[in-house]
Design an enzyme around this catalytic site. Structure first.
Site, mmCIF file in Angstrom:
data_model
loop_
_atom_site.group_PDB
_atom_site.id
_atom_site.type_symbol
_atom_site.label_atom_id
_atom_site.label_comp_id
_atom_site.label_asym_id
_atom_site.label_seq_id
_atom_site.Cartn_x
_atom_site.Cartn_y
_atom_site.Cartn_z
ATOM 1 N N GLU A 280 0.844 -1.207 0.000
ATOM 2 C CA GLU A 280 0.000 0.000 0.000
ATOM 3 C C GLU A 280 0.876 1.253 0.000
ATOM 4 O OE1 GLU A 280 -3.066 -0.483 -0.683
ATOM 5 O OE2 GLU A 280 -2.822 -2.630 -0.353
ATOM 6 N N TRP A 283 1.793 1.800 -3.357
ATOM 7 C CA TRP A 283 0.778 2.446 -4.210
ATOM 8 C C TRP A 283 0.940 3.964 -4.155
ATOM 9 C CZ3 TRP A 283 -2.113 1.224 -8.163
ATOM 10 C CH2 TRP A 283 -2.515 -0.096 -8.358
ATOM 11 N N TRP A 311 -20.379 12.395 -20.307
ATOM 12 C CA TRP A 311 -20.806 12.465 -18.907
ATOM 13 C C TRP A 311 -22.201 13.087 -18.827
ATOM 14 C CZ3 TRP A 311 -17.624 9.735 -16.035
ATOM 15 C CH2 TRP A 311 -16.273 9.652 -16.379
ATOM 16 N N ASN A 346 -10.687 3.104 2.638
ATOM 17 C CA ASN A 346 -10.304 2.885 1.236
ATOM 18 C C ASN A 346 -11.342 2.085 0.442
ATOM 19 O OD1 ASN A 346 -8.402 2.836 -1.052
ATOM 20 N ND2 ASN A 346 -8.346 0.649 -0.595
ATOM 21 N N TRP A 364 -15.253 12.118 -13.350
ATOM 22 C CA TRP A 364 -14.427 11.802 -12.182
ATOM 23 C C TRP A 364 -13.735 13.046 -11.623
ATOM 24 C CZ3 TRP A 364 -9.280 12.999 -12.529
ATOM 25 C CH2 TRP A 364 -8.699 13.066 -13.806
ATOM 26 N N TRP A 387 -8.723 8.295 -8.451
ATOM 27 C CA TRP A 387 -9.948 8.586 -9.215
ATOM 28 C C TRP A 387 -9.834 8.052 -10.642
ATOM 29 C CZ3 TRP A 387 -14.820 9.889 -8.004
ATOM 30 C CH2 TRP A 387 -15.061 10.290 -6.697
HETATM 31 P P1 FAD Z 1 -3.393 2.070 5.026
HETATM 32 O O1 FAD Z 1 -4.156 0.920 4.515
HETATM 33 O O2 FAD Z 1 -2.924 2.000 6.415
HETATM 34 O O3 FAD Z 1 -2.175 2.288 4.028
HETATM 35 C C1 FAD Z 1 -0.975 2.968 4.427
HETATM 36 C C2 FAD Z 1 -0.663 4.078 3.465
HETATM 37 O O4 FAD Z 1 -0.476 3.557 2.150
HETATM 38 C C3 FAD Z 1 -1.751 5.124 3.337
HETATM 39 O O5 FAD Z 1 -1.706 6.076 4.371
HETATM 40 C C4 FAD Z 1 -1.440 5.715 1.961
HETATM 41 O O6 FAD Z 1 -0.392 6.659 2.029
HETATM 42 C C5 FAD Z 1 -0.953 4.497 1.192
HETATM 43 N N1 FAD Z 1 -2.076 3.922 0.452
HETATM 44 C C6 FAD Z 1 -2.962 2.993 0.876
HETATM 45 N N2 FAD Z 1 -3.824 2.683 -0.117
HETATM 46 C C7 FAD Z 1 -3.480 3.440 -1.174
HETATM 47 C C8 FAD Z 1 -3.983 3.586 -2.500
HETATM 48 N N3 FAD Z 1 -5.008 2.864 -2.943
HETATM 49 N N4 FAD Z 1 -3.388 4.473 -3.322
HETATM 50 C C9 FAD Z 1 -2.332 5.191 -2.915
HETATM 51 N N5 FAD Z 1 -1.800 5.099 -1.680
HETATM 52 C C10 FAD Z 1 -2.368 4.237 -0.816
HETATM 53 N N6 FAD Z 1 -5.096 8.468 -0.355
HETATM 54 C C11 FAD Z 1 -4.544 9.616 0.084
HETATM 55 O O7 FAD Z 1 -3.566 9.563 0.846
HETATM 56 N N7 FAD Z 1 -5.028 10.827 -0.321
HETATM 57 C C12 FAD Z 1 -6.080 10.946 -1.173
HETATM 58 O O8 FAD Z 1 -6.454 12.064 -1.524
HETATM 59 C C13 FAD Z 1 -6.708 9.755 -1.619
HETATM 60 N N8 FAD Z 1 -7.786 9.804 -2.434
HETATM 61 C C14 FAD Z 1 -8.377 8.634 -2.841
HETATM 62 C C15 FAD Z 1 -9.477 8.692 -3.709
HETATM 63 C C16 FAD Z 1 -10.099 7.526 -4.135
HETATM 64 C C17 FAD Z 1 -11.274 7.603 -5.074
HETATM 65 C C18 FAD Z 1 -9.617 6.275 -3.695
HETATM 66 C C19 FAD Z 1 -10.264 5.010 -4.149
HETATM 67 C C20 FAD Z 1 -8.512 6.199 -2.875
HETATM 68 C C21 FAD Z 1 -7.872 7.376 -2.438
HETATM 69 N N9 FAD Z 1 -6.743 7.325 -1.589
HETATM 70 C C22 FAD Z 1 -6.165 8.495 -1.185
HETATM 71 C C23 FAD Z 1 -6.073 6.046 -1.282
HETATM 72 C C24 FAD Z 1 -6.507 5.351 0.017
HETATM 73 O O9 FAD Z 1 -7.902 5.288 0.081
HETATM 74 C C25 FAD Z 1 -5.990 6.040 1.274
HETATM 75 O O10 FAD Z 1 -4.605 6.276 1.168
HETATM 76 C C26 FAD Z 1 -6.215 5.151 2.517
HETATM 77 O O11 FAD Z 1 -7.583 4.892 2.667
HETATM 78 C C27 FAD Z 1 -5.679 5.861 3.737
HETATM 79 O O12 FAD Z 1 -5.961 5.142 4.888
HETATM 80 P P2 FAD Z 1 -4.792 4.496 5.744
HETATM 81 O O13 FAD Z 1 -3.731 5.496 5.982
HETATM 82 O O14 FAD Z 1 -5.448 3.894 6.937
HETATM 83 O O15 FAD Z 1 -4.284 3.372 4.763
#
Ligand code: FAD
Length: 492
Positions: A280, A283, A311, A346, A364, A387
């Protein structure tokens, strides 16, 4: 010591509001010069104006950083304006001979930094920029052909196979701060906090902005939730993810510090959980990699096939989505979680985004902008890349025809309906059988739960099955041009 070496160095904080593992700070400290810690409120930093929810976070984060600096006999200098003007004025005022910062990777930030470097060098002011916001510089991880990665799995393999990220740097024990050489604006004058109404009043129930809050989150996650992360992370009613994203978004903690915390745990945490969590974090790296190499990630379809997508962009639908009044409980719970806490799980982000783009056929970019304004973790790379991923228009995206069924998603990932009950009080009394589709519940059951559909809770604003067909027809009407956009960049 030469005359220049005695001149102060300006340490320009941006989205790196921490003392821990801060390469620019470390270099400034090692230079032996007095340090002026500065934060600039730039009119247009990063991917457009600062969102309202993140502005709340920024206010508290700047306070926290200032407090840490005061404990070290200094303070944070605050100034607003175009960064180059502010820096030039501060150099004149303080006699500083150098400016150090950690690199940023958003297109606007990069162009501002390149210009500042050029201008300050003309004035014989030393400028030095450092890494540390990412595990690896985006220009470092490239394919064998020297091109940037467009697909996550090989990117992850490259990251996994690359040398381990550098161990994080502890904050210097003592700092030679010279904050008194510069005037500072009062933080309150920036008006970052909402006033009337104070819609952020619930945020502090959940969040502690600042470096200490970030370290505490990391510690709690590694101790309590990392074990089992792989299985639990998809269930929004569980506290199963790190919730580090807002801290990462403003750089209160570095990815290297997080990575390092996942080392040496093999006795009590399964390798699968550690790898999943690292994936993650990867990602996030991949999203930055995409943004760096495709600077228009937030504004243009990465895959131009979507340029011709028709759209619907219905304002009524969009507003119902924003307010969590679509009649689909999992979507509404997510949108209300976002409003209440500035954050969303997420799995639910994916569901609400799919619903907006595919069921409602809203562009989007409107969803991206709403998230940018309402998320405390709004991030120019992660938000735009995610997105586009859901839309199907992005690099290595989920295919457009994968359209989430909001009822099935709810039933799978919130089987007891606890997440719904936490955020949609109108449905609190409804049992698990119907909580994800109250519109199918017999009248007697709705009445028992105190629900009058269309009055206390909305009827669905679209029928999912027909909306799905409508979206697929619109998609099939676009032409597959199979070309993508690109434009190489360099960080300043
Ligand atoms: P954890 O599961 O604990 O993951 C640890 C870290 O890994 C996160 O803090 C984040 O930095 C990174 N991470 C995890 N999942 C993703 C992912 N899918 N993509 C990129 N990095 C990821 N994340 C943001 O930080 N900022 C945003 O503006 C953002 N917008 C999003 C919009 C959409 C439509 C979607 C589907 C996802 C988005 N995310 C975004 C990704 C993800 O949802 C969040 O990073 C995550 O939910 C944060 O929670 P956590 O820190 O508990 O994640």
């Amino acid at each position: 010591m030469t005359k220049d070496a005695a001149k102060p160095v300006i340490l320009w904080f941006r989205k790196d509001l921490r003392l821990d593992d801060n390469h620019a700070l470390n270099a400034a400290h090692l230079s032996g010069r007095p340090i002026i810690p500065l934060y600039i409120s730039e009119p247009e930093a990063g991917a457009g104006p600062l969102g309202a929810a993140q502005a709340w976070w920024l206010h508290h984060s700047l306070e926290a950083l200032d407090k840490s600096l005061r404990q070290r006999q200094g303070r944070l200098v605050l100034a607003s304006g175009e960064a180059l003007d502010v820096l030039c004025a501060l150099i004149r005022e303080s006699g500083a001979g150098a400016v150090f910062w950690n690199r940023r990777y958003d297109p606007l930030g990069i162009s501002i930094d390149i210009r500042i470097k050029q201008e300050l060098e003309k004035q014989a002011i030393e400028t030095r920029s450092f890494g540390g916001q990412l595990l690896h510089e985006p220009s470092r991880l490239m394919t064998g052909n020297g091109t940037s990665y467009r697909v996550y799995t090989p990117f992850w393999r490259a990251l996994e196979g690359a040398s381990e990220p550098e161990p994080p740097l502890d904050p210097p024990a003592k700092l030679r701060l010279a904050s008194e050489l510069a005037k500072s604006e009062p933080l309150e004058s920036w008006k970052l906090l909402p006033m009337k109404p104070d819609w952020a009043k619930n945020f502090s129930d959940l969040w502690t902005p600042g470096e200490r809050g970030a370290m505490e989150r990391l510690r709690a996650f590694v101790e309590d939730a990392l074990d089992g992360y792989k299985e639990n992370r998809d269930f929004p009613a569980k506290q199963a993810t790190s919730m580090l994203s807002p801290h990462l978004a403003l750089g209160e903690i570095s990815p290297a510090r997080i990575w390092d915390a996942t080392r040496g745990l093999s006795k009590r945490v399964s390798a699968a959980d550690i790898v999943q969590f690292r994936k993650e974090i990867a990602w996030r790296e991949f999203s930055y990699h995409l943004l760096f190499h495709f600077p228009k990630l937030a504004s243009e379809n990465w895959n131009d096939r979507f340029d011709g997508f028709e759209w619907r962009n219905d304002d009524g639908d969009f507003n119902a989505w924003c307010r969590g009044l679509t009649g689909y409980p999992i979507v509404d719970a997510g949108m209300r979680q976002l409003w209440r806490h500035g954050w969303m799980h997420n799995r639910v982000r994916m569901i609400v985004a799919s619903f907006l783009i595919k069921d409602l056929m809203v562009d989007w970019r409107r969803g991206e902008a709403w998230f940018r304004d309402t998320l405390v973790d709004a991030d120019p790379a992660n938000n735009a890349a995610s997105w586009q991923w859901v839309a199907g228009s992005g690099a290595d995206a989920s295919p457009f025809f994968r359209i989430f069924n909001p009822v099935l998603q709810g039933q799978t990932f919130d089987p007891d309906g606890d997440y719904i009950r936490a955020y949609v009080p109108e449905l609190r009394e409804l049992g698990a059988k119907y909580i994800h589709w109250p519109f199918e519940a017999p009248r007697s059951i709705l009445a028992e739960a105190g629900i009058a559909l269309g009055q206390t809770y909305p009827k669905p604003i679209v029928d999912h099955a027909s909306a799905r067909n409508r979206a697929l027809a619109a998609y099939n009407a676009t032409k597959d041009t199979a070309s993508t956009r690109s434009s190489p960049r360099r960080a300043g």
